[in-house]
Design an enzyme around this catalytic site. Structure first.
Site, PDB file in Angstrom:
ATOM      1  N   HIS A 141       0.870  -1.186   0.000  1.00  0.00           N
ATOM      2  CA  HIS A 141       0.000   0.000   0.000  1.00  0.00           C
ATOM      3  C   HIS A 141       0.905   1.233   0.000  1.00  0.00           C
ATOM      4  O   HIS A 141       1.988   1.214   0.602  1.00  0.00           O
ATOM      5  CB  HIS A 141      -0.844   0.065   1.286  1.00  0.00           C
ATOM      6  CG  HIS A 141      -2.141  -0.663   1.238  1.00  0.00           C
ATOM      7  ND1 HIS A 141      -2.663  -1.299   2.353  1.00  0.00           N
ATOM      8  CD2 HIS A 141      -3.048  -0.857   0.247  1.00  0.00           C
ATOM      9  CE1 HIS A 141      -3.824  -1.846   2.042  1.00  0.00           C
ATOM     10  NE2 HIS A 141      -4.083  -1.598   0.770  1.00  0.00           N
ATOM     11  N   CYS A 167      -2.455   2.763   9.099  1.00  0.00           N
ATOM     12  CA  CYS A 167      -3.455   1.789   8.651  1.00  0.00           C
ATOM     13  C   CYS A 167      -4.691   1.801   9.549  1.00  0.00           C
ATOM     14  O   CYS A 167      -5.793   1.487   9.112  1.00  0.00           O
ATOM     15  CB  CYS A 167      -2.879   0.377   8.671  1.00  0.00           C
ATOM     16  SG  CYS A 167      -1.533   0.119   7.526  1.00  0.00           S
TER      17      CYS A 167
HETATM   18  N1  ARG Z   1      -4.281  -7.156   6.552  1.00  0.00           N
HETATM   19  C1  ARG Z   1      -4.611  -5.937   5.899  1.00  0.00           C
HETATM   20  C2  ARG Z   1      -4.557  -6.126   4.394  1.00  0.00           C
HETATM   21  O1  ARG Z   1      -3.676  -6.797   3.932  1.00  0.00           O
HETATM   22  C3  ARG Z   1      -3.719  -4.829   6.332  1.00  0.00           C
HETATM   23  C4  ARG Z   1      -4.121  -3.488   5.808  1.00  0.00           C
HETATM   24  C5  ARG Z   1      -3.176  -2.418   6.168  1.00  0.00           C
HETATM   25  N2  ARG Z   1      -3.727  -1.172   5.885  1.00  0.00           N
HETATM   26  C6  ARG Z   1      -3.079  -0.139   5.305  1.00  0.00           C
HETATM   27  N3  ARG Z   1      -3.691   0.980   5.190  1.00  0.00           N
HETATM   28  N4  ARG Z   1      -1.884  -0.316   4.787  1.00  0.00           N
HETATM   29  O2  ARG Z   1      -5.359  -5.640   3.663  1.00  0.00           O
END
Ligand code: ARG
Length: 290
Positions: free
Chosen positions: A189, A283
């Site tokens: 991300h 996150c």
């Molecule tokens: N387990 C989640 C996923 O893989 C983690 C999300 C993390 N969020 C972020 N904004 N980077 O989607």
């Protein structure tokens, strides 16, 4: 002559070191990890065989929430829902700029239903909501820098959010969107590789981006703070800043030092349990920009 030069240099040093950073009150949205678990693996950080201490996750998350409130910010809460163990990562549910909300459409089936909970929240707030047709994970892949070039949206692609969503976000929000390509699956991300530290500047880890995207970032943000591999791996970039106070993962010690040297006030928080799901500070937090 030498004395005069030394004096000027010392003055310049003081001016740089004493830069007064100004904080701006923020409104955030968070969701408690009461139902947090690692039941599936959709990013390289998740391992279903590693046990998760949910009580500790809740404690650490609570401290994060209290930290934000203590800094004077408003925090709204979403109710965690059964069957959605990743809902604690509230950043992924939407992206809001100028009071308009561009909804999320998750890449992975396991998280798809989270979008409806976020939609309901924004609707209850009476905000303009634009439903997406394209795959995008909200603030996970979109960042906003309000004073950069009159208001710039930075958007990641490569792992989760798809390029057509960048154009869709631009149409929905009426702000220019700059596409940045992520190339390292550990930084799946945008918000684990880059963050806005104030209204006009960013911090990022160059190695997470393609060579071309690194050039774009250098052109747009020549004064950016750069993080190294180790701080990036410690989720140091996954931070929230109010312009002066930078709340970041306590393991990113070198980055905290760099931010301090640049005049910011680092506020370290421990979020070890949530790292097991592949996330940290940012996150867990969506910013509501009215
Ligand atoms: N387990 C989640 C996923 O893989 C983690 C999300 C993390 N969020 C972020 N904004 N980077 O989607």
């Amino acid at each position: 002559m030498v004395v005069a030069v030394t004096k000027v240099l010392r003055y310049l040093l003081l001016v740089t070191v004493n830069q007064q950073r100004v904080s701006r009150k923020r409104t955030y949205l968070m969701c408690s990890p009461e139902r947090f678990a690692v039941e599936y693996a959709i990013n390289p950080w998740m391992d279903v065989t590693t046990p998760v201490d949910r009580d500790l996750a809740v404690k650490q998350w609570d401290r994060l929430r209290e930290t934000l409130v203590g800094l004077g910010h408003d925090v709204h809460l979403l109710t965690p829902e059964p069957g959605l163990p990743d809902m604690v990562y509230a950043a992924n549910g939407a992206f809001m700029v100028d009071g308009s909300v561009y909804g999320a459409r998750f890449k992975h089936e396991q998280r798809a239903a989270e979008a409806a909970a976020h939609h309901a929240f924004y609707e209850a707030q009476g905000l303009r909501f634009i439903a997406p047709s394209e795959t995008n994970e909200g603030e996970g892949d979109f960042a906003y820098v309000p004073e950069a070039h009159g208001g710039l949206i930075l958007a990641g692609h490569g792992f989760r959010t798809e390029v057509p969503a960048h154009a869709e976000a631009q149409e929905a929000l009426g702000r220019p969107v700059v596409s940045l390509r992520l190339i390292d699956p550990r930084f799946y991300h945008l918000d684990v590789a880059l963050a806005a530290i104030d209204d006009s500047n960013v911090v990022y880890f160059p190695g997470a981006f393609s060579a071309a995207s690194q050039r774009v970032l250098t052109q747009l943000f020549p004064d950016a703070v750069l993080a190294d591999d180790e701080d990036a791996m410690a989720f140091g970039l996954n931070l929230v800043s109010d312009g002066a106070n930078v709340v970041l993962n306590s393991e990113a010690t070198r980055l905290a030092g760099k931010l301090k040297a640049a005049g910011y006030h680092p506020v370290p928080v421990e979020l070890g349990e949530l790292k097991k799901g592949g996330g940290s500070v940012k996150c867990c937090i969506a910013e509501l920009r009215h």
